[in-house]
Structure formats: C-alpha cells, structure tokens
Motif scaffolding. Structure first.
Motif, PDB file in Angstrom:
ATOM      1  N   LYS A 150     116.985  39.160  40.174  1.00 36.88           N
ATOM      2  CA  LYS A 150     116.671  38.060  39.261  1.00 36.88           C
ATOM      3  C   LYS A 150     116.108  36.879  40.022  1.00 36.88           C
ATOM      4  O   LYS A 150     116.452  36.646  41.179  1.00 36.88           O
ATOM      5  N   GLU A 151     115.262  36.122  39.336  1.00 38.69           N
ATOM      6  CA  GLU A 151     114.725  34.901  39.925  1.00 38.69           C
ATOM      7  C   GLU A 151     115.527  33.707  39.431  1.00 38.69           C
ATOM      8  O   GLU A 151     115.962  33.673  38.284  1.00 38.69           O
ATOM      9  N   ASP A 152     115.687  32.712  40.304  1.00 40.42           N
ATOM     10  CA  ASP A 152     116.479  31.530  39.947  1.00 40.42           C
ATOM     11  C   ASP A 152     116.049  30.382  40.857  1.00 40.42           C
ATOM     12  O   ASP A 152     115.174  30.543  41.721  1.00 40.42           O
ATOM     13  N   THR A 153     116.671  29.207  40.653  1.00 38.43           N
ATOM     14  CA  THR A 153     116.336  28.053  41.486  1.00 38.43           C
ATOM     15  C   THR A 153     116.953  28.219  42.875  1.00 38.43           C
ATOM     16  O   THR A 153     117.835  29.062  43.099  1.00 38.43           O
ATOM     17  N   PHE A 154     116.505  27.378  43.800  1.00 32.16           N
ATOM     18  CA  PHE A 154     116.992  27.437  45.174  1.00 32.16           C
ATOM     19  C   PHE A 154     118.498  27.139  45.234  1.00 32.16           C
ATOM     20  O   PHE A 154     119.254  27.868  45.887  1.00 32.16           O
ATOM     21  N   TYR A 191     113.174  33.480  47.862  1.00 34.78           N
ATOM     22  CA  TYR A 191     113.630  32.348  48.685  1.00 34.78           C
ATOM     23  C   TYR A 191     114.185  32.828  50.026  1.00 34.78           C
ATOM     24  O   TYR A 191     114.844  33.862  50.121  1.00 34.78           O
ATOM     25  N   LEU A 192     113.907  32.005  51.071  1.00 35.48           N
ATOM     26  CA  LEU A 192     114.516  32.215  52.382  1.00 35.48           C
ATOM     27  C   LEU A 192     115.535  31.103  52.629  1.00 35.48           C
ATOM     28  O   LEU A 192     115.434  30.013  52.064  1.00 35.48           O
ATOM     29  N   GLY A 193     116.500  31.393  53.479  1.00 35.54           N
ATOM     30  CA  GLY A 193     117.514  30.397  53.800  1.00 35.54           C
ATOM     31  C   GLY A 193     117.018  29.418  54.844  1.00 35.54           C
ATOM     32  O   GLY A 193     117.674  29.223  55.886  1.00 35.54           O
ATOM     33  N   ASN A 239     105.597  30.662  52.771  1.00 33.44           N
ATOM     34  CA  ASN A 239     104.920  29.494  52.195  1.00 33.44           C
ATOM     35  C   ASN A 239     105.984  28.466  51.816  1.00 33.44           C
ATOM     36  O   ASN A 239     107.078  28.845  51.406  1.00 33.44           O
ATOM     37  N   ASP A 240     105.676  27.198  51.975  1.00 36.97           N
ATOM     38  CA  ASP A 240     106.608  26.155  51.556  1.00 36.97           C
ATOM     39  C   ASP A 240     106.324  25.777  50.103  1.00 36.97           C
ATOM     40  O   ASP A 240     105.158  25.662  49.702  1.00 36.97           O
ATOM     41  N   ILE A 241     107.427  25.591  49.321  1.00 35.92           N
ATOM     42  CA  ILE A 241     107.286  25.245  47.903  1.00 35.92           C
ATOM     43  C   ILE A 241     108.342  24.198  47.561  1.00 35.92           C
ATOM     44  O   ILE A 241     109.242  23.914  48.352  1.00 35.92           O
ATOM     45  N   SER A 242     108.267  23.666  46.346  1.00 34.71           N
ATOM     46  CA  SER A 242     109.242  22.679  45.880  1.00 34.71           C
ATOM     47  C   SER A 242     110.582  23.360  45.605  1.00 34.71           C
ATOM     48  O   SER A 242     110.630  24.451  45.026  1.00 34.71           O
ATOM     49  N   CYS A 243     111.631  22.728  45.998  1.00 32.13           N
ATOM     50  CA  CYS A 243     112.973  23.301  45.801  1.00 32.13           C
ATOM     51  C   CYS A 243     113.445  23.159  44.366  1.00 32.13           C
ATOM     52  O   CYS A 243     114.230  23.987  43.882  1.00 32.13           O
ATOM     53  N   SER A 244     113.027  22.147  43.629  1.00 32.24           N
ATOM     54  CA  SER A 244     113.564  21.864  42.309  1.00 32.24           C
ATOM     55  C   SER A 244     112.672  22.336  41.174  1.00 32.24           C
ATOM     56  O   SER A 244     113.156  22.533  40.059  1.00 32.24           O
ATOM     57  N   ASP A 245     111.390  22.506  41.411  1.00 31.13           N
ATOM     58  CA  ASP A 245     110.457  22.843  40.327  1.00 31.13           C
ATOM     59  C   ASP A 245     109.983  24.290  40.372  1.00 31.13           C
ATOM     60  O   ASP A 245     108.986  24.632  39.740  1.00 31.13           O
ATOM     61  N   SER A 246     110.651  25.158  41.086  1.00 25.92           N
ATOM     62  CA  SER A 246     110.176  26.542  41.222  1.00 25.92           C
ATOM     63  C   SER A 246     111.333  27.530  41.127  1.00 25.92           C
ATOM     64  O   SER A 246     112.500  27.181  41.355  1.00 25.92           O
ATOM     65  N   HIS A 247     110.975  28.759  40.768  1.00 21.99           N
ATOM     66  CA  HIS A 247     111.915  29.870  40.710  1.00 21.99           C
ATOM     67  C   HIS A 247     111.394  30.990  41.605  1.00 21.99           C
ATOM     68  O   HIS A 247     110.185  31.222  41.678  1.00 21.99           O
TER      69      HIS A 247
END
Length: 256
Positions: A150-154, A191-193, A239-247
């Motif tokens: 499943k996809e979810d927020t960071f 997501y990566l840690g 790739n770097d992405i926004s932590c709050s606006d992406s899944h």
C-alpha cells in the motif's frame, strides 16, 4: 541256750532290786519328812538365747517442741521425669495474619529478569504478527525487506514500520537497492528511510547516521518545492520529494 539263763537271771534280779528300793525310799521319806531338805542344783547347762519380744503399740504424738527451726537442707537430686500428660483441648482459631512482604534480593533479580524476557518475547511476537500482515518479502544478506503493498505518507510509513519493530527500508549497496526495486511493482515510487529534514541538503538515515550509499537520478536531489524525503523509482534511481504532499509505497526492513 545255756548262755541266756544267766542273763535272764540278771535282768530279773535288777528288776527286783528297783522295786525294793522304791518301797524303802517311801518309808524313809515318811520318817524324815520333818528333816531339813537340802536341794542340790544340777550342773549348769548352756541354752540358746530366746527371741526378742514384739514391739509394743505406738504411743501418742507428742506436743511440738519450742526450739528454733533448723536450717533448710540442700535440694535433693532431680527425680525421674513423670509420665506425659494428656493433650489439652484445642484452642480457638486465631485471626488471619497479614501477608508477608519479605523478598530476597536474589528472588527480586530473577523476577526482573523474567519480566524483561517476557517483554522481549512480546515485542518479537508483535513484530512477526505485523510481518504476516505485510505483503511481498525479499531477503538480501542480513536484511529482510517487507512491502505493505500500500502507498501512504512518509510519517504514516515510519509509524507502521515502527509498530513492526523495524524502519523504512534503506539500501546500503547495489544488491539491496536492486532487491527494493524488485518489490516495487506495480508502484512507481517507494519511500526510503533517508531525509534532510534536520539539515538541508545533508541527507542522513533516520537513525541519525551518515549515508554510505546513494543512487541518485541525474539532476537530483534538487530540493524543488522544499523536498526533504527520498524515494526509489521503479528504475532503481533515487529522487527527492515532499514529505507531506506525496504518497509512495511503504517498504520496511528487518534484520534477520
């Protein structure tokens, strides 16, 4: 036979003599009855001593004396122990006492050690329970990558992995990076840690350690729109992405 005749004659003569003497004696006594009689005692004869006579009856008790009382004598020897007497009746039941609270240090240490073991076992059980819920598992070296599917927020991804006693996946070499890429399908990103939330442009692992391996996509990281989180794409590039606006897909890592 001729010898018996003189013997018989002698016996007859002696008998006659004794009778004659008896007659003469009686007559003589009559004649001398007025004469003084002199009695001669027979010679002494030794006889046995007679028994002591019986004790007479006990006399009446006399009056107590008026003299001083004598000193108390020393105690006599202890007599033999007497026969054990019968048991007495059972007494009434006493009130219930309070529970004791004495606990030795050794017992306390054992209890503490057992409590720690129980806590560890419970944590391990919870980890494996969560792992069973997760889908798709990939083992590489000493790591096990588990995808939730499943996809979810960071932030939600970090919390989910923490509940399983793990963290978000962080590849530290090419082999681990390839294993993560294989778990992503059909998702495009996972997501990566890794993040630079603490210090801009300085990406570190979530445990605070400096990263030792990277596989950035060309031109990345560019920090466009305040991008502090990192994802691995289906190509294996980062790739770097926004932590709050992406899944993105949530993949956790466990140590085997």
């Amino acid at each position: 036979m001729p010898l018996l005749l003189p013997f018989n004659a002698l016996v007859f003569w002696l008998s006659l003599l004794m009778v004659t003497s008896s007659i003469n004696t009686d007559k003589t006594e009559e004649k001398i009855s007025s004469c003084t009689v002199v009695q001669y005692s027979a010679p002494a004869v030794h006889v046995l001593q007679g028994r002591d006579g019986r004790d007479g009856p006990k006399g009446e008790k006399g009056e107590p004396g008026e003299g001083l009382r004598g000193l108390h004598g020393s105690p006599g020897k202890m007599g033999p122990p007497g026969i054990k007497g019968d048991s007495g009746p059972q007494g009434e039941k006493g009130e219930k006492g309070e529970c004791g609270s004495v606990v030795t240090d050794d017992l306390l240490r054992q209890v503490t050690a057992l409590e720690i073991k129980v806590q560890v076992l419970e944590a391990e059980l919870n980890r494996y329970k969560t792992a069973l819920i997760l889908k798709n598992i990939k083992s590489i070296g000493k790591k096990i990558f588990v995808s939730t599917g499943k996809e979810d927020t960071f932030d939600n991804g970090k919390s989910l992995c923490a509940q399983a006693g793990s963290v978000l996946a962080s590849p530290m070499n090419e082999a681990e990076n390839t294993a993560l890429k294989d778990l992503m399908r059909p998702s495009k990103n996972a997501y990566l840690g890794i993040s630079d939330e603490q210090t801009e442009s300085t990406f570190i692992y979530l445990n605070g350690g400096a990263i030792t391996y990277t596989n950035w996509k060309a031109g990345e990281p560019n920090n466009a729109n305040n991008e502090d989180c990192v994802v691995i794409q289906d190509s294996g590039k980062w790739n770097d992405i926004s932590c709050s606006d992406s899944h993105a897909l949530i993949i956790c890592e466990l140590l085997s």
